[in-house]
Design an enzyme around this catalytic site. Structure first.
Site, PDB file in Angstrom:
ATOM      1  N   HIS A  72     -14.778  21.317  48.446  1.00 57.29           N
ATOM      2  CA  HIS A  72     -15.250  20.751  47.190  1.00 57.29           C
ATOM      3  C   HIS A  72     -16.755  20.520  47.286  1.00 57.29           C
ATOM      4  CE1 HIS A  72     -11.299  19.089  45.280  1.00 57.29           C
ATOM      5  NE2 HIS A  72     -11.155  20.300  45.781  1.00 57.29           N
ATOM      6  N   TYR A 201     -13.286  10.162  39.689  1.00 52.79           N
ATOM      7  CA  TYR A 201     -13.320   8.711  39.835  1.00 52.79           C
ATOM      8  C   TYR A 201     -13.584   8.127  38.452  1.00 52.79           C
ATOM      9  CZ  TYR A 201     -13.728   9.215  44.941  1.00 52.79           C
ATOM     10  OH  TYR A 201     -13.496   9.515  46.268  1.00 52.79           O
ATOM     11  N   PRO A 293     -10.466   2.480  50.282  1.00 55.93           N
ATOM     12  CA  PRO A 293     -10.423   3.936  50.191  1.00 55.93           C
ATOM     13  C   PRO A 293     -11.366   4.546  49.154  1.00 55.93           C
ATOM     14  CG  PRO A 293      -8.518   2.983  49.098  1.00 55.93           C
ATOM     15  CD  PRO A 293      -9.235   1.845  49.765  1.00 55.93           C
ATOM     16  N   LYS A 297     -13.752   6.985  53.296  1.00 50.99           N
ATOM     17  CA  LYS A 297     -14.403   6.853  54.595  1.00 50.99           C
ATOM     18  C   LYS A 297     -13.465   6.489  55.743  1.00 50.99           C
ATOM     19  CE  LYS A 297     -18.307   8.047  53.176  1.00 50.99           C
ATOM     20  NZ  LYS A 297     -18.467   9.488  53.308  1.00 50.99           N
ATOM     21  N   TYR A 385     -21.535  10.334  50.505  1.00 53.80           N
ATOM     22  CA  TYR A 385     -20.178  10.841  50.308  1.00 53.80           C
ATOM     23  C   TYR A 385     -19.867  12.013  51.251  1.00 53.80           C
ATOM     24  CZ  TYR A 385     -15.863  11.702  47.727  1.00 53.80           C
ATOM     25  OH  TYR A 385     -14.532  11.845  47.368  1.00 53.80           O
TER      26      TYR A 385
END
Length: 390
Positions: A72, A201, A293, A297, A385
């Site tokens: 991704h 998200y 979560p 990580k 990220y």
């Protein structure tokens, strides 16, 4: 039985450490309290940082990940009905994340240890480390009612938050930091196509939601819920309706629903225990820290611990040099706290906090608006990220 490194915990952290050490000619024995079927039955997250994916390849366990995983190069954030893509690759010079379930990582590591003749003791009961401050530590355990003793040079505690390793460090030595969030995540796994090719998200007035996936026909969805919710009160229909109500209208219309094959509620907390070393015992992964979560990580932070710890053991056994062992706790904690900050920030940015004032709500909205309109802000998000360098 004797070995060089005794590893408590047969999850991905302990197995990866054992695999890396084996490739360098360093002996290890892994002790796991549960059965292999139990370990492989645990449903966990599956977003791997660039660094972890590269480490798995270097350890000889990346072939299936590269065949079946999904690279991704970005993900979406939705807010007030709008979706914005965070271009991870474009903002980080080509870095990406790999969507590949933690269960699959663990299976690959189990298979690799079996193929190389690695020693993994399943169903090891009453595991207890001893003599941690001396030069000759050992671990006792029971297997099928028989007592055993494992002598070793060092002990790696990779046995999770509830394991025995951290508890073996005296309370007078341990300094623990914790933040418990006033909500949980209700997660559903369903054999349905994901609503998007990349993660979404979502922030809404009804609370946070996440659209994720395991593969092209297996989806994982989450909604923020009260911490004291009972999963039995959530029928599939109720879950899908709640998820749709939090998504942008166009996204909700594209959602394909179906029967859940797993449903659970996970609490959210941030936790760090310092130091990560006590004599000949070294903590790694959830034994030393927990992150919510939101920032993906948990497994990745455990992997960076294993990177630092494996490098320290390799230096010790190949160069008779203890420098990295002595620096392990300090080095790992620097990265841990940066990941803690990022996970806290993502959680604060995207969730609805019941105690927030109107002022807090406006600040949260301003933060999201700034992210949507600032490339600098998106670059900082992307850098964290995909994973900070080891």
């Amino acid at each position: 039985m004797k070995t060089q490194v005794g590893i408590i915990g047969g999850g991905p952290s302990g197995l990866l450490l054992s695999q890396i050490l084996h490739l360098k000619g360093i002996q290890s024995v892994v002790l796991e309290q549960k059965s292999r079927d139990y370990v492989l039955g645990r449903i966990r997250a599956g977003v791997l940082e660039q660094g972890l994916a590269d480490m798995l390849r270097s350890a000889g366990v990346g072939d299936r990940m590269d065949r079946e995983g999904h690279l991704h190069g970005g993900f979406d954030i939705a807010h007030e009905g709008q979706r914005m893509r965070i271009d991870l690759s474009g903002l980080t010079g080509g870095k990406s994340v790999m969507v590949y379930g933690q269960t699959e990582v663990t299976l690959d590591l189990y298979n690799a240890r079996d193929e190389m003749g690695g020693i993994v003791v399943d169903n090891a009961q009453n595991v207890m480390p001893h003599n941690l401050k001396a030069g000759t530590p050992y671990v006792t355990y029971e297997k099928e009612g028989v007592s055993h003793r494992l002598e070793c040079d060092f002990i790696a505690g990779c046995d999770g938050f509830h394991g025995v390793s951290r508890q073996s460090i005296p309370e007078t030595v341990r300094q623990e930091y914790e933040k418990v969030y006033p909500f949980g995540w209700l997660g559903v796994l369903s054999e349905t196509p994901p609503v998007s090719d990349e993660l979404i998200y979502n922030h809404s007035d009804r609370g946070f939601a996440l659209c994720s996936m395991r593969n092209k026909s297996l989806s994982r969805y989450y909604v923020q819920c009260d911490i004291d919710e009972d999963v039995e009160n959530w029928s599939d229909d109720r879950f899908w309706e709640e998820l749709k109500s939090r998504l942008p209208t166009e996204t909700a219309a594209q959602l394909i629903t179906g029967p859940s094959i797993e449903k659970s509620i996970a609490p959210l907390r941030s936790f760090v225990s310092e130091p990560l070393r006590y004599g000949r015992l070294f903590l790694a992964g959830d034994a030393g820290h927990i992150v919510p979560p939101t920032g993906a990580k948990g497994l990745n932070l455990a992997a960076s611990d294993i990177y630092y710890l494996s490098e320290a053991f390799i230096q010790y056994y190949t160069e008779q040099n203890e420098t990295r062992l002595n620096e392990y706790s300090q080095t790992a904690l620097k990265r841990i706290w940066k990941a803690m900050r990022f996970s806290w920030w993502m959680t604060t940015l995207l969730h609805r906090f019941p105690e927030n004032s109107d002022f807090d709500a406006r600040i949260q909205k301003a933060e999201l608006d700034y992210l949507f309109n600032s490339e600098v802000a998106r670059k900082a998000l992307a850098e964290n990220y995909v994973g900070l360098p080891y």
